[in-house]
Structures are given as structure tokens and as C-alpha cells.
Scaffold this motif. Structure first.
Motif, PDB file in Angstrom:
ATOM      1  N   PHE A 149     -48.208 -16.079 -45.557  1.00 44.07           N
ATOM      2  CA  PHE A 149     -48.405 -17.152 -44.725  1.00 44.07           C
ATOM      3  C   PHE A 149     -47.366 -18.289 -45.370  1.00 44.07           C
ATOM      4  N   ASP A 150     -46.840 -18.252 -46.398  1.00 43.36           N
ATOM      5  CA  ASP A 150     -46.156 -19.243 -47.113  1.00 43.36           C
ATOM      6  C   ASP A 150     -44.686 -19.260 -46.966  1.00 43.36           C
ATOM      7  N   LEU A 151     -44.262 -20.130 -46.034  1.00 46.21           N
ATOM      8  CA  LEU A 151     -42.806 -19.973 -45.637  1.00 46.21           C
ATOM      9  C   LEU A 151     -41.857 -20.871 -46.362  1.00 46.21           C
ATOM     10  N   ARG A 152     -42.419 -21.445 -47.537  1.00 45.57           N
ATOM     11  CA  ARG A 152     -41.554 -22.448 -48.320  1.00 45.57           C
ATOM     12  C   ARG A 152     -40.576 -21.570 -48.997  1.00 45.57           C
ATOM     13  N   GLY A 153     -39.242 -22.291 -49.257  1.00 50.68           N
ATOM     14  CA  GLY A 153     -38.197 -21.545 -49.909  1.00 50.68           C
ATOM     15  C   GLY A 153     -38.373 -21.717 -51.457  1.00 50.68           C
ATOM     16  N   LEU A 154     -37.502 -21.065 -52.298  1.00 47.85           N
ATOM     17  CA  LEU A 154     -37.700 -21.318 -53.516  1.00 47.85           C
ATOM     18  C   LEU A 154     -37.452 -22.486 -54.271  1.00 47.85           C
ATOM     19  N   ASP A 155     -36.627 -23.483 -53.561  1.00 49.78           N
ATOM     20  CA  ASP A 155     -36.170 -24.504 -53.979  1.00 49.78           C
ATOM     21  C   ASP A 155     -37.418 -25.587 -53.956  1.00 49.78           C
ATOM     22  N   THR A 156     -38.568 -25.269 -53.066  1.00 47.69           N
ATOM     23  CA  THR A 156     -39.433 -26.030 -53.239  1.00 47.69           C
ATOM     24  C   THR A 156     -40.298 -26.014 -54.548  1.00 47.69           C
ATOM     25  N   PHE A 157     -40.246 -25.077 -55.230  1.00 44.80           N
ATOM     26  CA  PHE A 157     -40.877 -24.759 -56.448  1.00 44.80           C
ATOM     27  C   PHE A 157     -40.018 -25.193 -57.602  1.00 44.80           C
ATOM     28  N   THR A 158     -38.635 -24.821 -57.494  1.00 42.55           N
ATOM     29  CA  THR A 158     -37.782 -24.755 -58.871  1.00 42.55           C
ATOM     30  C   THR A 158     -37.582 -26.660 -58.862  1.00 42.55           C
ATOM     31  N   SER A 159     -38.003 -27.511 -57.874  1.00 43.73           N
ATOM     32  CA  SER A 159     -37.842 -28.715 -57.993  1.00 43.73           C
ATOM     33  C   SER A 159     -38.637 -29.387 -58.889  1.00 43.73           C
ATOM     34  N   ALA A 160     -39.788 -28.549 -59.352  1.00 43.91           N
ATOM     35  CA  ALA A 160     -40.507 -28.779 -60.449  1.00 43.91           C
ATOM     36  C   ALA A 160     -40.107 -29.256 -61.837  1.00 43.91           C
ATOM     37  N   ALA A 161     -38.783 -28.502 -61.872  1.00 46.15           N
ATOM     38  CA  ALA A 161     -37.930 -28.556 -63.289  1.00 46.15           C
ATOM     39  C   ALA A 161     -36.605 -28.664 -62.680  1.00 46.15           C
TER      40      ALA A 161
END
Length: 247
Positions: A113-125
């Protein structure tokens, strides 16, 4: 006669709307029922680990080396209806050795159900350029869908439904000999979807739930490896891979 047809049509439309509402409501309720919580003991030990910092951010749960020196990152996607905090303990030593780990919070507790791209999470670092993506069980299936935007792929008790056989990325796939959900046979059966250089490792005594700290899971096998041994084994395999993923 015309009025009667309109009434019938109206009833049909309302019936369809009602069915849709019930279906959506039932699905939403199902995603929230039976979520497997993180075990308190392993999580408390990880929180007390002086070699890492743990930050609860909008991108996810971020594990970083305490000295702040990190050149590689790993986005990790939890299994279906498993509390993301259940993966902190098993991934803490990977972070301590220099890899920033971002454990995601899938929408509705299900990675599909989670359609977010990888950059959504890599933006943490944002200072890290080299990123791997991985996941456990259903989270691993979703990780495969995001892998073409990553430098490496890590699978815990999982396998791809996406064809990555021509992808230029390193792959480390870990199976458990006692896993009755994502069995070693199922994982081996999907080997053709991975690049030729992918490394498949079967951990003796590990069950499906051995890849996290959330207690026994229905339909799974009985592990014969301790949580401490499992953590050490995963760390030994994962640390060199995340630092310099082979291609």
C-alpha cells in the motif's frame, strides 16, 4: 414506470456504494488488527547501545553510527503487519559499523500500500550517496520494486516478484532453514529474477520471525538459533555487503 426505474437504479447505486464502503472499511480494519509488536527486551537493549543513535523521524526510524561517520545507507522495509521497531535490534550493529539504516513505516502496515519512492526515505540522510534497499518478507517484495533506484538489494526471508536479472546491483538474499512461510525452496525458485551475481545464504536454524524481534508468527517454523546468534550472523553477512556491495 419511469419513476419506478429511477427508484430501482437509485437503490442499486446505493447498494454498490454501501458494498464499497464496507469493503474499504473492512480492509482498513484488517490492516490495523493483529499488528505484531516489537519485543521490549531487544528494543531496550538497542536503545541503550552507545555505538548508535536512534531518531524517530518522518522518513522512518533512523539508526546512525554514534560518531556520525557514515558513507552508505540502507532503507529497510518491514514485513506485513510487523511493527517497524521490531527490526531495530537486528540492524543496530550494521549501523554501529558505519551504515545509516532507515526503517520505513509502510502505509497501513503493508508495504504494497506504500507507493512512496526510495528518495522519500533516503532524504533522512541527504549527505549519503550510496544506498541499498531491503526488506523482510512482503517488505522485501516491495524492496525489489524499488531496487533499480538503489545500489544494492537485501532480502530477509523474501524473494522478488520483479525481474531484476539484468539490473546492475549487488544482491544479498538471506533465508532461514526453519522458515515455513518464505521457505528456502520458494526463495531458490525465484532465483532467476535476480542478477547472476546475487548471493543467497541459508541461515541454519532461522525461522521467518528470526529476522525480527516480534515473537512467534503463525504458520512459521520453530527456530533453533538464538536471537543473539541470529543477530551476530546477520551482522557478519550484512556489514561487509552494505559497505561495499558487490556487483
Amino acid at each position: 414506470m419511469q419513476k419506478k426505474k429511477r427508484r430501482i437504479l437509485k437503490r442499486v447505486l446505493w447498494s454498490v456504494v454501501l458494498v464499497i464502503v464496507i469493503a474499504i472499511g473492512g480492509t482498513l480494519a484488517w490492516t490495523q488488527i493483529g499488528v505484531m509488536p516489537a519485543e521490549k527486551g531487544p528494543l531496550a537493549e538497542a536503545r541503550a547501545n552507545p555505538s548508535i543513535t536512534i531518531d524517530d523521524t518522518s522518513e522512518g526510524i533512523v539508526l546512525s553510527p554514534a560518531d556520525g561517520v557514515s558513507e552508505t545507507g540502507l532503507v529497510f522495509i518491514p514485513g506485513a503487519k510487523v511493527d517497524p521497531w521490531a527490526y531495530v535490534a537486528i540492524l543496530q550493529d550494521v549501523a554501529a559499523e558505519g551504515t545509516t539504516v532507515v526503517i520505513t513505516r509502510p502505509w497501513l502496515n503493508l508495504a504494497f500500500f506504500d507507493l512512496r519512492g526510495l528518495d522519500t526515505f533516503t532524504s533522512a540522510a541527504p549527505d549519503i550517496d550510496e544506498w541499498g534497499v531491503g526488506g523482510h518478507s512482503l517488505g522485501g517484495v516491495r524492496a525489489c520494486q524499488l531496487a533499480e533506484d538503489a545500489d544494492a538489494l537485501v532480502l530477509f526471508g523474501s524473494y522478488c516478484a520483479t525481474d531484476l536479472s539484468d539490473a546492475d546491483l549487488g544482491v544479498l538474499s538471506l533465508a532461514g532453514s526453519e522458515d515455513l512461510l518464505s521457505t528456502p525452496e520458494k526463495i531458490a525458485g525465484a532465483r532467476h529474477l535476480l542478477p547472476a551475481g546475487a548471493e543467497l545464504v541459508e541461515i541454519e536454524g532461522a525461522s521467518h520471525a528470526s529476522f525480527g524481534d516480534y515473537g512467534p508468527q503463525s504458520g512459521d517454523g520453530t527456530p533453533t538459533i538464538s536471537a543473539e546468534e541470529m543477530r551476530a550472523t546477520v551482522t557478519e553477512l550484512l556489514v561487509p555487503f552494505t559497505q561495499i556491495p558487490p556487483r
